[in-house]
Each structure stands twice: as C-alpha cells, then as structure tokens.
Design a protein around this motif. Structure first.
Motif, short mmCIF file in Angstrom:
data_model
loop_
_atom_site.label_atom_id
_atom_site.label_comp_id
_atom_site.label_asym_id
_atom_site.label_seq_id
_atom_site.Cartn_x
_atom_site.Cartn_y
_atom_site.Cartn_z
N MET A 1 126.79 -17.71 4.21
CA MET A 1 126.09 -16.96 5.25
C MET A 1 124.60 -17.30 5.24
O MET A 1 123.92 -17.15 6.27
N TRP A 2 124.04 -17.78 4.11
CA TRP A 2 122.62 -18.12 4.05
C TRP A 2 122.31 -19.39 4.82
O TRP A 2 121.15 -19.65 5.15
N LEU A 3 123.33 -20.20 5.09
CA LEU A 3 123.14 -21.43 5.86
C LEU A 3 123.90 -21.40 7.18
O LEU A 3 123.85 -22.37 7.93
N TYR A 4 124.62 -20.33 7.43
CA TYR A 4 125.33 -20.12 8.69
C TYR A 4 126.25 -21.30 9.01
O TYR A 4 126.27 -21.81 10.13
N ASN A 5 126.99 -21.72 8.01
CA ASN A 5 127.94 -22.81 8.22
C ASN A 5 128.95 -22.80 7.09
O ASN A 5 128.72 -22.21 6.03
N ASP A 6 130.08 -23.46 7.34
CA ASP A 6 131.07 -23.64 6.29
C ASP A 6 130.65 -24.80 5.40
O ASP A 6 130.14 -25.81 5.88
N ILE A 7 130.90 -24.65 4.12
CA ILE A 7 130.67 -25.73 3.17
C ILE A 7 132.02 -26.37 2.88
O ILE A 7 132.92 -25.71 2.36
N ALA A 8 132.15 -27.62 3.24
CA ALA A 8 133.46 -28.27 3.16
C ALA A 8 133.29 -29.77 2.92
O ALA A 8 132.29 -30.21 2.34
N LEU A 9 134.25 -30.53 3.37
CA LEU A 9 134.34 -31.95 3.04
C LEU A 9 133.08 -32.74 3.37
O LEU A 9 132.57 -33.49 2.53
N LYS A 10 132.54 -32.59 4.57
CA LYS A 10 131.48 -33.46 5.05
C LYS A 10 130.08 -33.02 4.64
O LYS A 10 129.14 -33.82 4.75
N ASN A 11 129.90 -31.77 4.23
CA ASN A 11 128.54 -31.32 3.91
C ASN A 11 128.43 -30.68 2.53
O ASN A 11 127.38 -30.13 2.20
N ARG A 12 129.49 -30.76 1.73
CA ARG A 12 129.41 -30.12 0.42
C ARG A 12 128.46 -30.86 -0.51
O ARG A 12 127.73 -30.24 -1.29
N LYS A 13 128.45 -32.19 -0.46
CA LYS A 13 127.52 -32.93 -1.30
C LYS A 13 126.08 -32.66 -0.88
O LYS A 13 125.19 -32.52 -1.73
N ALA A 14 125.82 -32.57 0.42
CA ALA A 14 124.48 -32.22 0.90
C ALA A 14 124.09 -30.83 0.43
O ALA A 14 122.93 -30.58 0.07
N PHE A 15 125.06 -29.91 0.43
CA PHE A 15 124.80 -28.56 -0.06
C PHE A 15 124.45 -28.58 -1.55
O PHE A 15 123.53 -27.87 -2.00
N PHE A 16 125.15 -29.42 -2.32
CA PHE A 16 124.86 -29.54 -3.75
C PHE A 16 123.46 -30.09 -3.97
O PHE A 16 122.69 -29.57 -4.80
N TYR A 17 123.10 -31.13 -3.22
CA TYR A 17 121.74 -31.68 -3.33
C TYR A 17 120.69 -30.66 -2.89
O TYR A 17 119.59 -30.61 -3.45
N LEU A 18 121.02 -29.86 -1.89
CA LEU A 18 120.09 -28.83 -1.44
C LEU A 18 119.83 -27.81 -2.54
O LEU A 18 118.67 -27.41 -2.77
N LEU A 19 120.88 -27.38 -3.22
CA LEU A 19 120.71 -26.43 -4.32
C LEU A 19 119.85 -27.04 -5.43
O LEU A 19 118.98 -26.37 -6.00
N LEU A 20 120.09 -28.30 -5.73
CA LEU A 20 119.31 -28.97 -6.77
C LEU A 20 117.84 -29.09 -6.37
O LEU A 20 116.92 -28.81 -7.17
N ALA A 21 117.58 -29.49 -5.11
CA ALA A 21 116.21 -29.63 -4.63
C ALA A 21 115.51 -28.27 -4.57
O ALA A 21 114.31 -28.17 -4.89
N LEU A 22 116.23 -27.24 -4.16
CA LEU A 22 115.64 -25.90 -4.11
C LEU A 22 115.25 -25.42 -5.51
O LEU A 22 114.18 -24.80 -5.68
N GLN A 23 116.09 -25.70 -6.49
CA GLN A 23 115.74 -25.30 -7.86
C GLN A 23 114.45 -25.97 -8.31
O GLN A 23 113.57 -25.32 -8.88
N ILE A 24 114.33 -27.27 -8.06
CA ILE A 24 113.14 -27.99 -8.48
C ILE A 24 111.91 -27.46 -7.75
O ILE A 24 110.85 -27.22 -8.37
N LEU A 25 112.02 -27.25 -6.44
CA LEU A 25 110.88 -26.78 -5.66
C LEU A 25 110.47 -25.37 -6.08
O LEU A 25 109.26 -25.08 -6.23
N LEU A 26 111.44 -24.48 -6.26
CA LEU A 26 111.11 -23.11 -6.66
C LEU A 26 110.54 -23.06 -8.08
O LEU A 26 109.61 -22.29 -8.36
N TYR A 27 111.11 -23.86 -8.96
CA TYR A 27 110.57 -23.90 -10.32
C TYR A 27 109.13 -24.42 -10.30
O TYR A 27 108.26 -23.91 -11.02
#
Length: 727
Positions: free
Chosen positions: A464-490
């Motif tokens: 719901m935070w991205l208003y989309n389903d996380i599935a086959l075509k965007n799950r890797k992008a979602f994983f990279y987004l979480l990793l980048a967000l952690q680095i930026l927030l840290y």
C-alpha cells in the motif's frame, strides 16, 4: 439431491414455486428384486467386482438393469455417485447412456451434472450421451449444472456443450426460466458472473414475467443485483426492467432494498442513470496525492510553529478532516464506477503512497537545507546524498508505475477449452487449477491482486506504500528500492547526529554549560532537524524490517504469499491442508484420473503427505511454549520464515514430514541467482544484475521459465548444488 429454496419463504407476496425442480430419488431399499437391490447398491458404492459378478453371472441384464416402477438404471446410480470406473464398465457392457428415469425424466448425464460431477459428465459426453436432452420440466444439461452450484460444472457445459451449439445459453425450461434465473435464485454469484460473462441474456422473464434481476432483488442479493445492473443497458433497464423490478420489490416488501441497490449503482429511484461524475480514476489518484501532500506539509508546519500540545492537536484535526474529505469525495463508493477496483478504500488508494513519499521528501528537504554545512564541504557526502536521492526517486517511480506481471485474460474459447482439456487429463480441473476471474489455467506462483482483481504472475504482496502489487516484473526493483532507502535514511541519520554533535560542542564551549543542558538547548532550537531524525529513524526500522523479510524469502525461493501459506501449514494448530496441497500440486489420496485421449479411467495411488503435529514433536509443554513464543515474536516482525524447514532432514525441521515442505527450494545460492539475474544469457553479468524483468520470462532453478505458463515446478530433489557456478 439439491433443493432450491422457494420464494414463498420471503415476507409477503408470492413468487413462482420451484418444487418442479425437486430431484429427490427413491431409496435403494425400495427395490423388490434382491439382485436389483444389490446391483444398485454396488453401482452407488463403486463396488466394481460386485457389479461384474452380477452382470457376468447372468443375474442382471444390462439392457434391463432397472426397476419397472422408477426406471433408474445402474448407470444412473454410478453417475450420481461419481463412480467413474463403474460407469466405464457399464458403458463397455452396452448400457444405454440416454435412458430416462420415470421420476424426473433425466438421463444419467443429467444426474451427474445435477451433482456437479464434471469428470462423469465429460466421460459420458464422449461416449454417446445425448447432450440436448431435457427432463419432464424442460430442464436441459445447463439448467441441471447450475442447480449443482458447482461453477466448474457450469463452465464445462458452457464451453464444451453450449459453445458447440448442442444447447443455447438462454434456453428456457417449461416455466420459462433460464440458467441465469436459477443461478440467481440460488444466490450463486460465481455462476451468475460466469453466465453473464459468457453472454447470457439479463432480461428474459419467465412465464410469470419475472426476470433474473427481479429474483435477485426479491431475495435480497445485493452483490448479484449490483453485478447484473452493471451489465444492463441503461435504456433497456429504464424502459423495460425497472417497472417489473419495482413491482416485484413492492410485492415482496423489499422496496428499501431495491432503492438501496439503485443508489449504490448510480441510479435514481426512478430508474434513470445519474449523471456520471466527470472525474476519472487517474484524476482521483492525483487529487488524493495532492490532498495528502497538503495535509502532511501543513500539519508539519503548524506542528513546528506551535507548542507540542497545540501542534499535535491542530495537526490531528487537519489529518482527520483530510481523511474524511478524501473518503467522502474521492474514494469510489459506487459499484458501477469501481469496475477498475481502484480507489475503493484508503488502503486501495494512493493515500499511503502520498504519505510515504511526502514524508521522505520532507526528510530530504530538511537534510538539504538545514544541514548543508555538514555535507557540502565533503565531496563524498555530496555525491552520496545526490545519487541516493536520484536513485530512490527513480526506483520509487518505477515500482509505482510498472506492470507487476498481470496475466492477460483469455477470450479465445478454443484456448479456454484446450486448457480445460489439459486440466481434466491431469485431474486438476477445479478452482486450484483454473482461474475463475480471467478464465486461464492458473500458473504456479500466481495470485489474484487485491488492487486490480487480475491474476498476477510471481505475486509477492500488495504494497500500500507504493500503491502497486509487488510481483514478477518489479520485485527486484522493490528489493533495490528497500536497499537504497536504507542507505539514504542511514546517511540522513548520520548527518543529523553529526549536526547535533557539532552544534552541541559549540554551545557547550561558548556558554560553559553542561553537555546535557547544551543538548537540550540545541534540540529546542532545531525542531526541524529533530523531527526529521525521529521520522527517519522510524522509517528506517520499517524499511529494514521489509528488507529482511524479502531477503529471507528470496533465499528460500519463496514469495511472501507462499511463505505465509507454508507457515500456516506448519505451525497453526488447526490448519486446513487443502490449500497448501492444491497450491503446490501435492495430492494426498488415491486419485481417479480421467484420460481424455483413450477414454479410459485408471486409479493412480500417490503417497499421502504425513505431518506430525508440533505437539507430538515437542511433547514437553514448556519447550513447546518457548518455541511458540519465539515464533510469535518472529511472526510479528515478519521473520517467521526463519523457521520454515526445507526437508525432513534439515536441522531446523521441527515437524517430521515424508515429503518436501518447501517444494521450490533449490539451494540458497541458486535462489539468489534466479532472483537477481535476468534470463537473457547473452547479456553481461552486470547488465543481468541491474536490468529488471520486462517480459513474463525469468529464471527458475537456473532455467529460463515463462511464468505466465508455469504449470509444473522443477523438482527440488535434484536441484543445482550450492557449489555449482551460478552463471
């Protein structure tokens, strides 16, 4: 047999009775001939040796294997009890497949259809059964299939019998009632949707002038009524259907229900379509995002300008008013407008996305404006901050706008029929193998999206935070987004701490006060930085938790949806194993497999899946309590996949199982390679790591696999060794 509830049970008025469709049959004990009684009992119970002995011993004549009074044959009994082997034997011995009983005038295939036995109907239809036969009430095979309340039976009749012009979808019985009429009468919403989607007429009335919509209103079926209204032509409803529906509602004393259904579907009480709201779904989404941004920024500004209590009070009031405004004006409440299934609630709207992104923008703005003296002198800090912001922005936009892997619905009847044939041959023609929403064969690792109501390949979860389903075509992008967000927030937290340390030291040295008092003074004078530090820390905890959940499931080759299924299968005390077995195609009992090629039936025994309960594995009550306490803590964090075993010999396996518990575990190195590398082997390793899936093909156990047609899973018993090269 199935009996349909009569309309006379409703308050006031009366409707046509359906007692003619009462399909009760005589008991076996009513036979006068003891051999006939034994024969009927053997056919009903599937006792093939007994049937063979009676027929081949000359005690039963296959041409006259019925009682003179009821005319119910052994084929009737076997078909109505799903005994395929007996049905096959009787037909090979010369049994009449089109003989009718004297009670209802139904043939054996109609008896099987009335009970919803798809495989019996399929077998009889290929062995000479008359497909357009009607009983004494004029009910054909489609009517009896609908009465079974088995939507798979209805779909089979539609695509294999109606589609080949043996009968018509709008055929009426002797009372003028169509298959759709009976589906509405039973409140069977899946069958109603299937019939309407196939093309059944909505307005055909019965002999008393009652149409299916009248039936739905009289019975109080709001969901079915709304679905029928969505597919009605406005002019046809206003000129023809409205008056009869209103008269029916008045006779049934259900006018309030009728007007409520009209209002929910954007009709006036006069049956006229209200003027459609000009705002589109996309404009609604933009408006929700704009309102949320205004709410976040205004409440933050007021909070920073006022005292703590006043700021919290005013910010809460702004938030409550904004949410109320969005729900009343921008969230779709009309069923007719919600065909896209978007913006139907705050969760299924971009409200959470706007909240998350606006807070993130606020954090980055504070970092850029208030702490520029910290990061600007250092080239490393500057590059990290700018690149991190750009990368997060790109990934956020990509995941929000990308196609997660929607499987297109099937419209070709030939392709649908072929998929049904394949599922029938695999004994998997049920809701676990066939998607009722898209009419496609259900691939593994797919699920119906709660946002779009479409089947999505490789479905992980709805974010719901991205208003989309996380599935086959965007799950890797979602994983990279979480990793980048952690680095930026840290990095932002690091800058905030460095900022406070520098100001605290300056205040301490200039005022000659204690460090703690200097820190309090600095915090009071820099509320923006303090608030951004608190919010960034909170967001970092949430993002880190999601990242750990994703990493754990990726290592095991699972999605979040599959991990939840296996977790519930293993550790819940009262678990229905059927969903787990169907999803991973694990059969736990002897199966009768219908072979559509040579019309033979064979029994195949498959070893049952044996599970020892946690209570038996950990008999000590205290040990079991400690384990469950640890499990519940991990479950609250979403890390319960840590205790999902792979095989029965694993060290973490707390349950004894003869089969693989995770059928898609191919080794953690192989699972990582399948997730991070695209299936394009001609590209370089770096390109395969950085590119995202844009097609339905991805790696599974090291092989390129089309997830839109993933109908079988590679075996895990011979998975690639962890020491094997990944590329």
């Amino acid at each position: 047999m199935v009996k349909i509830e009569s309309f006379t049970s409703l308050k006031g008025g009366s409707m046509p009775d359906n007692s003619d469709n009462d399909c009760s049959v005589p008991q076996i004990g009513e036979y006068s001939n003891k051999y006939m009684e034994e024969y009927a009992s053997a056919c009903s119970s599937g006792n093939l040796p007994a049937v063979q002995q009676l027929i081949e011993g000359g005690k039963i004549n296959i041409k006259e294997d019925y009682d003179e009074k009821n005319h119910i044959t052994g084929l009737h009994w076997a078909a109505s009890n799903n005994k395929l082997l007996v049905v096959d034997y009787l037909i090979r011995k010369g049994a009449d497949v089109n003989i009718k009983d004297h009670n209802t005038g139904s043939t054996p295939i109609q008896w099987a259809a009335r009970y919803g036995y798809v495989y019996i109907v399929a077998f009889l239809s290929k062995n000479g059964a008359k497909l357009d036969a009607c009983d004494f009430n004029g009910s054909n095979l489609l009517h009896t299939a609908v009465i079974s309340s088995n939507v798979m039976m209805v779909l089979y009749v539609l695509f294999f019998i109606v589609d080949k012009n043996h009968i018509k979808v709008d055929a009426q019985d002797s009372n003028g009632r169509t298959a759709l009429y009976w589906a509405v009468t039973q409140g069977d919403s899946w069958t109603v949707e299937a019939l309407i989607k196939y093309g059944a007429s909505l307005s055909l009335p019965d002999n008393s002038g009652v149409n299916p919509l009248c039936v739905a209103i009289a019975k109080g079926y709001k969901k079915i009524s709304s679905y029928i209204l969505q597919h009605y032509d406005d002019y046809e409803f206003e000129t023809e259907a409205y008056d009869s529906c209103l008269a029916t509602a008045q006779r049934m004393r259900a006018t309030d229900i009728f007007y409520s259904i009209l209002s929910n579907n954007n009709y006036t009480t006069k049956g006229q379509r209200k003027k459609p709201i000009s705002i589109s779904v996309r404009r609604r989404e933009f408006s929700i995002i704009l309102c949320t941004y205004i709410m976040i920024w205004s409440s933050t500004y007021i909070f920073l300008q006022c005292t703590l209590f006043i700021g919290l009070l005013l910010s809460s009031m702004i938030a409550i008013f904004t949410v109320f405004f969005i729900q009343k004006t921008l969230i779709i409440t009309s069923t007719s407008e919600a065909s896209g299934r978007r913006c139907k609630s705050l969760v299924l709207s971009p409200f959470s996305l706007a909240t998350f992104s606006s807070v993130l923008i606020a954090i980055l703005t504070v970092g850029a404006a208030e702490m520029r003296d910290i990061w600007r002198p250092s080239l490393y800090y500057t590059i990290t901050y700018l690149l991190g912001t750009l990368f997060v922005t790109y990934l956020l936009h990509y995941v929000y706008t990308s196609d997660p892997g929607n499987i297109p619905p099937e419209f070709s009847h030939d392709k649908i029929r072929q998929d049904m044939e394949d599922l029938l041959s695999l004994n998997n023609f049920d809701v676990s193998g066939f998607c009722l929403t898209t009419w496609v064969r259900r691939p593994f690792k797919s699920h119906i999206s709660p946002l779009q109501k479409k089947r999505v390949a490789g479905f992980d979860h709805y974010c719901m935070w991205l208003y989309n389903d996380i599935a086959l075509k965007n799950r890797k992008a979602f994983f990279y987004l979480l990793l980048a967000l952690q680095i930026l927030l840290y990095f932002h937290i690091f800058l905030c701490v460095s900022y406070f340390k520098s100001i605290q030291t300056a205040a301490w040295n200039s005022a000659s006060i204690l460090p703690f008092e200097a820190l309090k003074q600095v915090l009071a004078e820099n509320k923006k930085v303090l608030l951004s530090l608190i919010v960034a820390t909170f967001q970092l905890l949430i993002v880190t938790n999601s990242f750990v959940c994703q990493l754990l499931t990726v290592l095991q080759g699972l999605t979040i949806q599959e991990a939840k299924m296996i977790k519930n299968f293993l550790y819940q005390e009262t678990t229905d194993y059927q969903r787990y077995r169907e999803y991973f195609n694990l059969r736990t009992e002897s199966l009768i497999i219908y072979n559509t090629v040579n019309n033979l039936a064979s029994a195949t025994k498959i070893r049952p899946l044996k599970v020892i309960k946690l209570r038996e594995r950990l008999p000590n009550k205290n040990a079991r309590r400690r384990f469950l306490s640890l499990y519940n803590i991990l479950n609250m964090c979403g890390w319960s996949t840590l205790v999902i075993p792979k095989r029965n010999k694993d060290k973490m396996n707390l349950l004894a199982n003869e089969d693989i518990i995770n059928p898609i575990y191919y080794g953690w190195k192989r699972n990582l390679a399948d997730f991070f590398l695209t299936s394009d082997e001609n590209s370089s390793l770096l390109c395969r790591l950085l590119h995202f899936n844009t097609t339905s093909k991805a790696l599974l156990n090291g092989k390129e696999t089309d997830f839109f047609t993933l109908y079988s899973l590679p075996s895990t018993r011979n998975h690639v060794s962890s020491a094997t090269r990944l590329v």
